[in-house]
Scaffold this motif. Structure first.
Motif, PDB file in Angstrom:
ATOM      1  N   LEU A  70      33.022  -0.946   4.115  1.00 60.17           N
ATOM      2  CA  LEU A  70      34.312  -1.533   4.464  1.00 60.17           C
ATOM      3  C   LEU A  70      34.197  -3.049   4.600  1.00 60.17           C
ATOM      4  O   LEU A  70      35.067  -3.790   4.148  1.00 60.17           O
ATOM      5  N   GLY A  71      33.119  -3.513   5.218  1.00 57.56           N
ATOM      6  CA  GLY A  71      32.932  -4.954   5.389  1.00 57.56           C
ATOM      7  C   GLY A  71      32.841  -5.685   4.066  1.00 57.56           C
ATOM      8  O   GLY A  71      33.428  -6.762   3.886  1.00 57.56           O
ATOM      9  N   GLN A  72      32.104  -5.104   3.117  1.00 56.85           N
ATOM     10  CA  GLN A  72      31.983  -5.723   1.796  1.00 56.85           C
ATOM     11  C   GLN A  72      33.330  -5.750   1.077  1.00 56.85           C
ATOM     12  O   GLN A  72      33.675  -6.733   0.417  1.00 56.85           O
ATOM     13  N   LEU A  73      34.082  -4.690   1.223  1.00 55.50           N
ATOM     14  CA  LEU A  73      35.389  -4.602   0.576  1.00 55.50           C
ATOM     15  C   LEU A  73      36.361  -5.625   1.165  1.00 55.50           C
ATOM     16  O   LEU A  73      37.139  -6.257   0.441  1.00 55.50           O
ATOM     17  N   THR A  75      35.537  -8.502   2.675  1.00 48.05           N
ATOM     18  CA  THR A  75      35.107  -9.839   2.257  1.00 48.05           C
ATOM     19  C   THR A  75      35.469 -10.096   0.805  1.00 48.05           C
ATOM     20  O   THR A  75      35.872 -11.206   0.433  1.00 48.05           O
ATOM     21  N   TYR A  76      35.331  -9.079  -0.035  1.00 53.06           N
ATOM     22  CA  TYR A  76      35.714  -9.164  -1.448  1.00 53.06           C
ATOM     23  C   TYR A  76      37.183  -9.550  -1.565  1.00 53.06           C
ATOM     24  O   TYR A  76      37.547 -10.461  -2.333  1.00 53.06           O
ATOM     25  N   THR A  77      38.045  -8.870  -0.805  1.00 53.74           N
ATOM     26  CA  THR A  77      39.483  -9.144  -0.861  1.00 53.74           C
ATOM     27  C   THR A  77      39.806 -10.536  -0.327  1.00 53.74           C
ATOM     28  O   THR A  77      40.656 -11.239  -0.874  1.00 53.74           O
ATOM     29  N   LEU A  78      39.110 -10.936   0.733  1.00 53.80           N
ATOM     30  CA  LEU A  78      39.330 -12.270   1.305  1.00 53.80           C
ATOM     31  C   LEU A  78      39.006 -13.355   0.296  1.00 53.80           C
ATOM     32  O   LEU A  78      39.820 -14.260   0.058  1.00 53.80           O
ATOM     33  N   MET A  79      37.831 -13.286  -0.308  1.00 57.59           N
ATOM     34  CA  MET A  79      37.412 -14.339  -1.226  1.00 57.59           C
ATOM     35  C   MET A  79      38.225 -14.313  -2.519  1.00 57.59           C
ATOM     36  O   MET A  79      38.444 -15.366  -3.129  1.00 57.59           O
ATOM     37  N   SER A  80      38.691 -13.149  -2.935  1.00 57.12           N
ATOM     38  CA  SER A  80      39.541 -13.098  -4.130  1.00 57.12           C
ATOM     39  C   SER A  80      40.877 -13.783  -3.870  1.00 57.12           C
ATOM     40  O   SER A  80      41.477 -14.361  -4.782  1.00 57.12           O
ATOM     41  N   THR A  81      41.347 -13.734  -2.619  1.00 63.08           N
ATOM     42  CA  THR A  81      42.594 -14.416  -2.261  1.00 63.08           C
ATOM     43  C   THR A  81      42.374 -15.917  -2.139  1.00 63.08           C
ATOM     44  O   THR A  81      43.171 -16.720  -2.636  1.00 63.08           O
ATOM     45  N   VAL A  82      41.286 -16.302  -1.482  1.00 61.27           N
ATOM     46  CA  VAL A  82      40.963 -17.729  -1.308  1.00 61.27           C
ATOM     47  C   VAL A  82      40.740 -18.402  -2.662  1.00 61.27           C
ATOM     48  O   VAL A  82      41.177 -19.534  -2.895  1.00 61.27           O
ATOM     49  N   PRO A 147      33.887 -14.053   6.415  1.00 63.01           N
ATOM     50  CA  PRO A 147      33.994 -14.890   5.209  1.00 63.01           C
ATOM     51  C   PRO A 147      32.633 -15.304   4.656  1.00 63.01           C
ATOM     52  O   PRO A 147      32.574 -16.033   3.665  1.00 63.01           O
ATOM     53  N   LEU A 148      31.546 -14.839   5.264  1.00 61.37           N
ATOM     54  CA  LEU A 148      30.204 -15.267   4.878  1.00 61.37           C
ATOM     55  C   LEU A 148      29.652 -14.394   3.759  1.00 61.37           C
ATOM     56  O   LEU A 148      29.975 -13.206   3.667  1.00 61.37           O
ATOM     57  N   PRO A 149      28.780 -14.969   2.913  1.00 57.93           N
ATOM     58  CA  PRO A 149      28.153 -14.167   1.846  1.00 57.93           C
ATOM     59  C   PRO A 149      27.135 -13.203   2.433  1.00 57.93           C
ATOM     60  O   PRO A 149      26.722 -13.319   3.592  1.00 57.93           O
ATOM     61  N   ALA A 150      26.712 -12.245   1.614  1.00 56.51           N
ATOM     62  CA  ALA A 150      25.747 -11.242   2.073  1.00 56.51           C
ATOM     63  C   ALA A 150      24.429 -11.883   2.486  1.00 56.51           C
ATOM     64  O   ALA A 150      23.764 -11.415   3.409  1.00 56.51           O
ATOM     65  N   SER A 151      24.044 -12.956   1.820  1.00 57.01           N
ATOM     66  CA  SER A 151      22.841 -13.715   2.169  1.00 57.01           C
ATOM     67  C   SER A 151      22.974 -15.126   1.616  1.00 57.01           C
ATOM     68  O   SER A 151      23.861 -15.397   0.795  1.00 57.01           O
ATOM     69  N   LEU A 152      22.098 -16.015   2.061  1.00 56.70           N
ATOM     70  CA  LEU A 152      22.154 -17.398   1.599  1.00 56.70           C
ATOM     71  C   LEU A 152      21.852 -17.493   0.109  1.00 56.70           C
ATOM     72  O   LEU A 152      22.508 -18.238  -0.628  1.00 56.70           O
ATOM     73  N   ILE A 234      28.571 -10.498  -6.490  1.00 59.71           N
ATOM     74  CA  ILE A 234      27.348 -11.196  -6.076  1.00 59.71           C
ATOM     75  C   ILE A 234      27.508 -11.721  -4.649  1.00 59.71           C
ATOM     76  O   ILE A 234      26.599 -11.600  -3.819  1.00 59.71           O
ATOM     77  N   TYR A 235      28.658 -12.291  -4.339  1.00 58.68           N
ATOM     78  CA  TYR A 235      28.923 -12.858  -3.006  1.00 58.68           C
ATOM     79  C   TYR A 235      28.832 -11.793  -1.917  1.00 58.68           C
ATOM     80  O   TYR A 235      28.287 -12.047  -0.837  1.00 58.68           O
ATOM     81  N   THR A 236      29.371 -10.613  -2.194  1.00 54.22           N
ATOM     82  CA  THR A 236      29.399  -9.552  -1.188  1.00 54.22           C
ATOM     83  C   THR A 236      28.147  -8.687  -1.189  1.00 54.22           C
ATOM     84  O   THR A 236      27.994  -7.818  -0.325  1.00 54.22           O
TER      85      THR A 236
END
Length: 276
Positions: A70-73, A75-82, A147-152, A234-236
């Motif tokens: 759910l968290g990845q999904l 974040t995916y939706t957030l960044m697709s909107t941004v 809003p953070l990526p899965a890792s740096l 990749i981001y998520t």
């Protein structure tokens, strides 16, 4: 040595012209008043909130696939909107044909492709990030969205992927502009076709992980799948092999730009021959 100096001075002039165009276009966004663009931002925010509620409802009923959390999904939706403007590039290439202003762009001291790219950055990217992206990133934690990526390291790779996605996006935009030139007065038909296929095949609104497995895999291999699906997975952290995603994006970027330049040049000849 003289040729080197001429080349460097030409590059300096080009960069200055591009920066000036970006600055002018970013100021023109408010010519019609803030309410003219606030409506579009409001709709995108409402869409984001509704999608988060839908993903939470699916998670409660155990309807989400096992390969995405759910968290990845979220974040995916957030960044697709941004990053909506960067992932769904619509430059003035098609609309300028309908307005009749495209001929003036051929008289500018920069290439018409550079003109379209500069106007897109100034007119859409900068205002969208300032008045939608930043507020949404600050508001997201209220809805328990990170809003953070899965890792740096994945964040760095997703930035490279975003650059390649933008490169593909501009090539696709030129191809649709070429289609509009061949349709003559069918500019809005070209835009309608583009909107219909982009939302589904790019993975911007609905991640391919929610599609049937074979269909999602097929869409991810298509050119539009490299536009939104690539950088967002990749981001998520949902991309199993990020380097393969980057390689596929690089392949499509090279192929589509070669095709776009060829088709656009042929379409310009057709437009000029008809007096456009």
């Amino acid at each position: 040595m003289k040729q080197v100096k001429t080349f460097l001075s030409g590059c300096g002039f080009l960069s200055k012209a591009v920066c000036s165009t970006i600055l002018i276009c970013s100021k023109q966004i408010f010519d019609g008043g803030f309410l003219c663009i606030a409506g579009g931002y409001f709709v995108q925010i409402v869409q984001f909130v509704l999608l988060t509620f839908i993903w939470k409802a699916l998670e409660k009923t155990n309807a989400l696939p096992s390969n995405v959390s759910l968290g990845q999904l979220m974040t995916y939706t957030l960044m697709s909107t941004v990053l909506h403007q960067e992932l769904n590039i619509i430059s003035p290439a098609t609309s300028s044909l309908w307005e009749g202003s495209v001929i003036g762009r051929f008289l500018r001291p920069v290439s018409i492709e550079a003109s379209f790219i500069s106007e897109t950055i100034g007119r859409f990217w900068i205002p969208n990030f300032l008045f939608l992206g930043i507020p949404l990133l600050l508001f997201a934690p209220v809805l328990s969205v990170s809003p953070l990526p899965a890792s740096l390291s994945l964040g760095f790779l997703s930035l490279i992927s975003l650059v390649l996605a933008v490169t593909i996006g501009f090539a696709v935009d030129l191809l649709f502009a070429s289609l509009a030139m061949n349709l003559k007065n069918g500019c809005f038909a070209a835009l309608a076709v583009r909107e219909a296929v982009y939302s589904l095949l790019s993975g911007e609104m609905i991640p391919f992980s929610l599609f049937p497995e074979k269909l999602g895999t097929l869409f991810s291999l298509l050119p539009l799948g490299s536009v939104a699906h690539g950088p967002l997975t990749i981001y998520t952290g949902t991309a199993i092999f990020p380097t393969k995603v980057l390689a596929l994006q690089l392949f499509w970027a090279v192929v589509l730009w070669i095709l776009a330049i060829y088709v656009f040049e042929k379409s310009k000849e057709r437009m000029i021959s008809f007096g456009g």
